[in-house]
Design an enzyme around this catalytic site. Structure first.
Site, mmCIF file in Angstrom:
data_model
loop_
_atom_site.group_PDB
_atom_site.id
_atom_site.type_symbol
_atom_site.label_atom_id
_atom_site.label_comp_id
_atom_site.label_asym_id
_atom_site.label_seq_id
_atom_site.Cartn_x
_atom_site.Cartn_y
_atom_site.Cartn_z
ATOM 1 N N HIS A 125 -18.915 -16.224 -49.770
ATOM 2 C CA HIS A 125 -17.403 -16.588 -49.390
ATOM 3 C C HIS A 125 -17.318 -16.939 -47.879
ATOM 4 O O HIS A 125 -16.222 -17.586 -47.385
ATOM 5 C CB HIS A 125 -16.382 -15.424 -49.576
ATOM 6 C CG HIS A 125 -14.832 -16.188 -49.944
ATOM 7 N ND1 HIS A 125 -14.632 -17.137 -49.294
ATOM 8 C CD2 HIS A 125 -14.100 -15.570 -50.728
ATOM 9 C CE1 HIS A 125 -13.211 -17.418 -49.997
ATOM 10 N NE2 HIS A 125 -12.867 -16.447 -50.696
ATOM 11 N N ASP A 144 -15.344 -21.695 -50.176
ATOM 12 C CA ASP A 144 -14.068 -21.130 -50.506
ATOM 13 C C ASP A 144 -13.696 -21.068 -52.133
ATOM 14 O O ASP A 144 -14.340 -21.769 -52.566
ATOM 15 C CB ASP A 144 -12.968 -22.114 -49.610
ATOM 16 C CG ASP A 144 -12.838 -22.360 -48.175
ATOM 17 O OD1 ASP A 144 -13.453 -21.162 -47.819
ATOM 18 O OD2 ASP A 144 -12.684 -22.981 -47.655
#
Length: 417
Positions: free
Chosen positions: A387, A391
């Protein structure tokens, strides 16, 4: 000026290694391209070719531990010059150690510089242990942290472990022996955390500690993929290979990676590196662990070519005959936990890769199509991603692209080289 023999960087994550053997003696003539020495990392033992020619002088002993870029020898114009040489005579001319697989070029900032003779230990206060010494110590029940290392910067080497083993054997029989740890049950069995299992344990912990991992899930109707595979099986004699569902999914992933290079990327140091090739690692289960050989340039190969390469890599993995090139350069990984009956899991990233797709078993399930309940072959899949770089929306688009490819698999045939 002598030509330095330096430890090359043979992988993106390689920091140091153990010199496990020389093929030449001091004063021997060496031709460029000859196998000159062997090194060992936690994963694999690799033969290294001479990148120059001349007469050899070795400056490093077998079982010694070295960082990437360290000078371990030199190639000289004459035998007499070689035998009279000192290590300092070639250290200043050592090349920068940034040799990595072509598929995964490391930026200059990721390359480890050649250490100087007076450089301090890179991790003061923490003992360094060569991979070979670590394995022998584990097998012998010895904690390397209790040993005084005799290698560079106090590194614990094989000879230090061997000396401790010899010391324990020579200890008087009357020496007090620590009481054994009580067994939980009569049938309890203990064994050292060593070899491949230790390397896997370290790599998994490093992956979880160095990345921000998140997993998203999806379901795909595999009806068309099932029909496509049946057609491939009917044409097996012409194709020359038996195509599996893994091959079809791998091709779908490769196409999605080519279309979404932001997934085919890694964080290296303080930089985001988008790789130029799509190289998909495929998890292969072994009796004593897991290994991930790589299908290079998968987006430029047909499903049949991927199948042939998968079968070859898996066979050589189980026979212990993979090469360094088979293991390196991966930019993404695929894990088929459906092959042992799993529906969905949250796989751990094969760092420094930023994404990994896991696929479950294909099972018949009731679903609604055009307002009617029908039975369809459905497959769960999961995408674990870093992450920090990817995204959730980007990961969702990637999952959707893979799903679309699998539900319309014949479109992938247009991407056969």
């Amino acid at each position: 000026m002598a030509h330095p023999v330096a430890i090359p960087k043979l992988g993106l994550t390689m920091v140091d290694c153990t010199l496990v053997g020389w093929t030449k003696q001091d004063g021997d003539k060496v031709e460029q391209g000859e196998m000159l020495y062997a090194i060992e990392t936690d994963k694999i033992t690799t033969d290294v070719e001479a990148d120059g020619a001349g007469f050899l002088r070795r400056f490093a002993e077998v079982d010694s531990m070295h960082e990437v870029g360290a000078v371990i020898g030199g190639l000289f114009a004459s035998r007499d010059e070689a035998l009279a040489a000192e290590a300092a005579s070639v250290a200043a001319s050592a090349p920068t150690a940034d040799r990595v697989p072509a598929a995964a070029p490391a930026p200059a900032s990721a390359a480890a510089p050649a250490p100087s003779a007076a450089a301090p230990a890179p991790n003061p206060g923490r003992a360094r242990v060569s991979p070979l010494a670590r394995r022998i110590a584990a097998e012998s029940g010895i904690d390397p942290a209790t040993l005084k290392g005799t290698g560079g910067h106090g590194a614990v080497l094989r000879r230090d472990v061997d000396a401790e083993i010899a010391r324990r054997k020579a200890a008087p029989a009357a020496s007090p022996v620590p009481a054994p740890v009580p067994s939980v049950s009569a049938g309890e069995v203990r064994r050292p955390l060593a070899g491949m299992r230790r390397a896997i344990a370290q790599k998994m912990m490093q992956s979880l500690q160095s990345t921000a991992q998140m997993t998203g899930f999806g379901r795909v109707d595999m009806g068309e993929a099932v029909r496509m595979r049946q057609a491939c099986l009917a044409a097996e004699a012409d194709l020359g290979v038996r195509v599996s569902y893994t091959d079809i999914v791998l091709k779908a992933c490769a196409g999605a990676l080519a279309a979404m290079p932001e997934i085919n990327a890694s964080i290296v140091g303080e930089e985001i590196v988008t790789w130029g090739d799509v190289n998909v690692g495929l998890a292969v289960a072994l009796d004593d662990g897991l290994i991930v050989p790589v299908i290079h340039n998968a987006d430029r190969k047909s499903i049949a070519e991927i199948a042939r390469e998968r079968i070859d890599l898996a066979g050589r993995a189980r026979a212990g005959r993979l090469t360094r090139d088979d293991m390196e350069g991966g930019t993404f990984s695929l894990s088929n936990f459906g092959s042992y009956g799993g529906d969905f899991e949250t796989p751990i990233l094969n760092a420094p890769q930023s994404a990994l797709l896991g696929i479950g078993a294909i099972t018949d399930e009731p679903v609604v199509r055009a307002g009617q309940i029908v039975i369809r072959p459905m497959m769960m899949f999961s995408l674990t991603f870093d992450h920090r770089l990817i995204d959730g929306a980007v990961a969702g688009r990637f999952r959707a692209r893979v799903r679309t490819a699998l539900e319309n698999p014949y479109s992938m045939l247009a991407r056969m080289r």
